[in-house]
Each structure stands twice: as structure tokens, then as C-alpha cells.
Design a protein around this motif. Structure first.
Motif, PDB file in Angstrom:
ATOM      1  N   GLY A  98     -51.895 -12.230 -28.993  1.00 55.70           N
ATOM      2  CA  GLY A  98     -52.968 -11.708 -28.161  1.00 55.70           C
ATOM      3  C   GLY A  98     -54.091 -11.128 -28.997  1.00 55.70           C
ATOM      4  N   VAL A  99     -55.077 -10.617 -28.331  1.00 58.07           N
ATOM      5  CA  VAL A  99     -56.218 -10.024 -29.006  1.00 58.07           C
ATOM      6  C   VAL A  99     -55.800  -8.698 -29.632  1.00 58.07           C
ATOM      7  CG1 VAL A  99     -58.557  -9.137 -28.671  1.00 58.07           C
ATOM      8  CG2 VAL A  99     -57.767 -11.083 -27.338  1.00 58.07           C
ATOM      9  N   PRO A 100     -56.016  -8.523 -30.932  1.00 58.31           N
ATOM     10  CA  PRO A 100     -55.666  -7.246 -31.558  1.00 58.31           C
ATOM     11  C   PRO A 100     -56.445  -6.092 -30.935  1.00 58.31           C
ATOM     12  CG  PRO A 100     -56.293  -8.873 -33.209  1.00 58.31           C
ATOM     13  CD  PRO A 100     -56.575  -9.466 -31.866  1.00 58.31           C
ATOM     14  N   ARG A 101     -55.826  -4.919 -30.919  1.00 59.99           N
ATOM     15  CA  ARG A 101     -56.445  -3.753 -30.300  1.00 59.99           C
ATOM     16  C   ARG A 101     -57.818  -3.439 -30.903  1.00 59.99           C
ATOM     17  NH1 ARG A 101     -54.916  -0.347 -26.730  1.00 59.99           N
ATOM     18  NH2 ARG A 101     -52.720  -0.859 -26.743  1.00 59.99           N
ATOM     19  N   ALA A 102     -57.997  -3.636 -32.193  1.00 59.70           N
ATOM     20  CA  ALA A 102     -59.266  -3.329 -32.852  1.00 59.70           C
ATOM     21  C   ALA A 102     -60.389  -4.248 -32.384  1.00 59.70           C
ATOM     22  CB  ALA A 102     -59.107  -3.436 -34.364  1.00 59.70           C
ATOM     23  N   VAL A 103     -60.060  -5.428 -31.877  1.00 59.62           N
ATOM     24  CA  VAL A 103     -61.064  -6.389 -31.460  1.00 59.62           C
ATOM     25  C   VAL A 103     -61.389  -6.258 -29.975  1.00 59.62           C
ATOM     26  CG1 VAL A 103     -61.569  -8.863 -31.361  1.00 59.62           C
ATOM     27  CG2 VAL A 103     -60.291  -7.947 -33.275  1.00 59.62           C
ATOM     28  N   GLN A 104     -60.579  -5.567 -29.236  1.00 59.28           N
ATOM     29  CA  GLN A 104     -60.812  -5.417 -27.810  1.00 59.28           C
ATOM     30  C   GLN A 104     -62.104  -4.627 -27.582  1.00 59.28           C
ATOM     31  OE1 GLN A 104     -57.241  -3.610 -26.361  1.00 59.28           O
ATOM     32  NE2 GLN A 104     -56.179  -5.555 -26.197  1.00 59.28           N
ATOM     33  N   PRO A 105     -62.838  -4.999 -26.542  1.00 61.84           N
ATOM     34  CA  PRO A 105     -64.107  -4.320 -26.272  1.00 61.84           C
ATOM     35  C   PRO A 105     -63.909  -2.838 -25.933  1.00 61.84           C
ATOM     36  CG  PRO A 105     -63.587  -5.880 -24.530  1.00 61.84           C
ATOM     37  CD  PRO A 105     -62.549  -6.035 -25.574  1.00 61.84           C
ATOM     38  N   ASP A 106     -64.888  -2.078 -26.270  1.00 62.20           N
ATOM     39  CA  ASP A 106     -64.877  -0.644 -26.005  1.00 62.20           C
ATOM     40  C   ASP A 106     -65.001  -0.390 -24.503  1.00 62.20           C
ATOM     41  OD1 ASP A 106     -65.083   2.152 -26.556  1.00 62.20           O
ATOM     42  OD2 ASP A 106     -67.260   1.984 -26.338  1.00 62.20           O
ATOM     43  N   GLY A 107     -64.191   0.514 -23.979  1.00 67.09           N
ATOM     44  CA  GLY A 107     -64.210   0.829 -22.551  1.00 67.09           C
ATOM     45  C   GLY A 107     -65.556   1.370 -22.089  1.00 67.09           C
ATOM     46  N   GLN A 108     -66.192   2.185 -22.906  1.00 68.54           N
ATOM     47  CA  GLN A 108     -67.506   2.754 -22.568  1.00 68.54           C
ATOM     48  C   GLN A 108     -68.548   1.640 -22.452  1.00 68.54           C
ATOM     49  OE1 GLN A 108     -68.308   5.817 -21.721  1.00 68.54           O
ATOM     50  NE2 GLN A 108     -70.454   5.258 -21.457  1.00 68.54           N
ATOM     51  N   LEU A 109     -68.507   0.682 -23.377  1.00 66.82           N
ATOM     52  CA  LEU A 109     -69.445  -0.436 -23.336  1.00 66.82           C
ATOM     53  C   LEU A 109     -69.248  -1.258 -22.064  1.00 66.82           C
ATOM     54  CD1 LEU A 109     -71.579  -2.295 -24.637  1.00 66.82           C
ATOM     55  CD2 LEU A 109     -69.683  -3.477 -25.770  1.00 66.82           C
ATOM     56  N   LEU A 110     -68.021  -1.511 -21.705  1.00 72.14           N
ATOM     57  CA  LEU A 110     -67.746  -2.256 -20.478  1.00 72.14           C
ATOM     58  C   LEU A 110     -68.258  -1.523 -19.237  1.00 72.14           C
ATOM     59  CD1 LEU A 110     -64.143  -3.602 -21.158  1.00 72.14           C
ATOM     60  CD2 LEU A 110     -66.284  -4.881 -21.205  1.00 72.14           C
ATOM     61  N   GLN A 111     -68.093  -0.214 -19.218  1.00 69.05           N
ATOM     62  CA  GLN A 111     -68.580   0.577 -18.083  1.00 69.05           C
ATOM     63  C   GLN A 111     -70.100   0.500 -17.996  1.00 69.05           C
ATOM     64  OE1 GLN A 111     -66.592   2.134 -15.722  1.00 69.05           O
ATOM     65  NE2 GLN A 111     -68.569   2.191 -14.674  1.00 69.05           N
ATOM     66  N   GLU A 112     -70.791   0.557 -19.139  1.00 70.02           N
ATOM     67  CA  GLU A 112     -72.258   0.465 -19.155  1.00 70.02           C
ATOM     68  C   GLU A 112     -72.720  -0.900 -18.654  1.00 70.02           C
ATOM     69  OE1 GLU A 112     -73.719   1.521 -23.021  1.00 70.02           O
ATOM     70  OE2 GLU A 112     -72.646   3.441 -23.009  1.00 70.02           O
ATOM     71  N   VAL A 113     -72.021  -1.955 -19.037  1.00 68.28           N
ATOM     72  CA  VAL A 113     -72.367  -3.296 -18.569  1.00 68.28           C
ATOM     73  C   VAL A 113     -72.165  -3.382 -17.062  1.00 68.28           C
ATOM     74  CG1 VAL A 113     -71.681  -5.740 -18.642  1.00 68.28           C
ATOM     75  CG2 VAL A 113     -71.893  -4.446 -20.768  1.00 68.28           C
ATOM     76  N   LEU A 114     -71.053  -2.848 -16.566  1.00 63.82           N
ATOM     77  CA  LEU A 114     -70.778  -2.857 -15.132  1.00 63.82           C
ATOM     78  C   LEU A 114     -71.845  -2.077 -14.363  1.00 63.82           C
ATOM     79  CD1 LEU A 114     -68.880  -3.654 -12.835  1.00 63.82           C
ATOM     80  CD2 LEU A 114     -67.570  -1.581 -13.308  1.00 63.82           C
ATOM     81  N   ASP A 115     -72.205  -0.912 -14.869  1.00 62.00           N
ATOM     82  CA  ASP A 115     -73.255  -0.123 -14.217  1.00 62.00           C
ATOM     83  C   ASP A 115     -74.583  -0.871 -14.202  1.00 62.00           C
ATOM     84  OD1 ASP A 115     -71.386   1.874 -13.859  1.00 62.00           O
ATOM     85  OD2 ASP A 115     -72.057   3.069 -15.581  1.00 62.00           O
ATOM     86  N   GLY A 116     -74.904  -1.545 -15.313  1.00 59.58           N
ATOM     87  CA  GLY A 116     -76.129  -2.319 -15.380  1.00 59.58           C
ATOM     88  C   GLY A 116     -76.148  -3.468 -14.392  1.00 59.58           C
ATOM     89  N   LEU A 117     -75.015  -4.130 -14.239  1.00 66.72           N
ATOM     90  CA  LEU A 117     -74.929  -5.232 -13.276  1.00 66.72           C
ATOM     91  C   LEU A 117     -75.081  -4.735 -11.852  1.00 66.72           C
ATOM     92  CD1 LEU A 117     -72.027  -7.329 -14.848  1.00 66.72           C
ATOM     93  CD2 LEU A 117     -74.440  -7.972 -14.700  1.00 66.72           C
ATOM     94  N   ARG A 118     -74.522  -3.575 -11.579  1.00 65.73           N
ATOM     95  CA  ARG A 118     -74.652  -3.022 -10.225  1.00 65.73           C
ATOM     96  C   ARG A 118     -76.084  -2.633  -9.902  1.00 65.73           C
ATOM     97  NH1 ARG A 118     -69.162   0.549 -10.523  1.00 65.73           N
ATOM     98  NH2 ARG A 118     -67.766  -1.114  -9.842  1.00 65.73           N
ATOM     99  N   ARG A 119     -76.836  -2.203 -10.909  1.00 64.93           N
ATOM    100  CA  ARG A 119     -78.246  -1.831 -10.684  1.00 64.93           C
ATOM    101  C   ARG A 119     -79.118  -3.052 -10.436  1.00 64.93           C
ATOM    102  NH1 ARG A 119     -77.209   2.141 -14.880  1.00 64.93           N
ATOM    103  NH2 ARG A 119     -77.872   0.615 -16.403  1.00 64.93           N
ATOM    104  N   LEU A 120     -78.679  -4.236 -10.822  1.00 58.21           N
ATOM    105  CA  LEU A 120     -79.460  -5.460 -10.626  1.00 58.21           C
ATOM    106  C   LEU A 120     -79.532  -5.875  -9.172  1.00 58.21           C
ATOM    107  CD1 LEU A 120     -78.300  -7.660 -13.635  1.00 58.21           C
ATOM    108  CD2 LEU A 120     -80.525  -6.553 -13.329  1.00 58.21           C
ATOM    109  N   ARG A 121     -78.650  -5.418  -8.337  1.00 59.04           N
ATOM    110  CA  ARG A 121     -78.634  -5.831  -6.926  1.00 59.04           C
ATOM    111  C   ARG A 121     -79.832  -5.425  -6.234  1.00 59.04           C
ATOM    112  NH1 ARG A 121     -72.901  -4.447  -4.397  1.00 59.04           N
ATOM    113  NH2 ARG A 121     -71.987  -3.819  -6.308  1.00 59.04           N
TER     114      ARG A 121
END
Length: 121
Positions: A98-121
Motif C-alpha cells: 500500500g501507500v507508505p504513511r509518509a506519502v499519504q496526503p496531509d489531512g489539513q490539505l485535503l480539508q482545504e481542497v474540500l472546503d474550496g470545492l464546496r465554495r465553488l457551488r
């Protein structure tokens, strides 16, 4: 090892025989979540291959995790790790971790992307 009826059981001996006396795999990169797939090779398994190794190769014609293979074989995961390691070393199996833990995306970055996508509506 004797059973209550006076006969002998092979429960302790059998894993030892299957793994050719080894308790550790040659590779430390194989985990329970490791995905296995049979590699089409020009050479067959040697005649000395165990029936468990042959069954493992048959099962891994389709992608299968190590823990699933252990469950199908009804063998301990630690024993199947040894078998898988041998088959990877011989070129009969390919192991995909599987994907090593060090390569997994940062949770904060994912939250920022999700928030940005929600603002696009």
C-alpha cells in the motif's frame, strides 16, 4: 505430539514443514495488506514446491491480499508471509504494498481542497 485418543497430530509440525523450518520471511516489506498477483513466468514451480505454494499461485491469478490468501488457505498469516516471500524471490509472485504513511496526503490539505470545492457551488 499426541492427541487425547493416543494418536499423533501434525498441528505443530505441519507449519514447520510447510515453511521448510523457517519462521521469518526473507522480505520485511510484506504486510497483511500487501496485494499479491501471480507473474506469468517461463518456468514452473519446482517439483519440491508444497501444495500450499501451488494453491497460493492459483489463487493469485487475480489480485488478492496476503490476509485473504491466508484465510483461504486456512493458515497463519505469519506462515503465508514466508511462502509469499519465497514466491516473490523466485519470480512467481509480485507483491504490491500500500501507500507508505509518509506519502499519504496531509489531512489539513485535503480539508482545504474540500472546503474550496464546496465554495465553488
Amino acid at each position: 505430539m499426541s492427541d487425547p485418543q493416543g494418536g499423533y497430530t501434525d498441528r505443530a509440525l505441519r507449519p514447520y514443514v510447510i515453511s521448510k523450518g523457517r519462521s521469518r520471511p526473507t522480505r520485511n516489506t510484506i504486510g497483511v495488506e500487501t496485494l499479491l498477483i501471480a507473474v506469468s513466468t517461463a518456468h514452473d514451480l519446482p517439483v519440491s514446491a508444497t501444495r500450499e505454494e501451488r494453491a497460493l499461485l492459483r489463487m493469485c491469478r487475480r489480485l488478492l491480499s496476503l490476509v485473504e490468501a491466508a484465510a483461504h488457505l486456512q493458515l497463519p498469516v505469519s506462515l503465508v508471509k514466508v511462502l509469499v516471500s519465497d514466491l516473490v524471490d523466485s519470480g512467481h509472485l509480485s507483491a504490491r504494498s500500500g501507500v507508505p504513511r509518509a506519502v499519504q496526503p496531509d489531512g489539513q490539505l485535503l480539508q482545504e481542497v474540500l472546503d474550496g470545492l464546496r465554495r465553488l457551488r
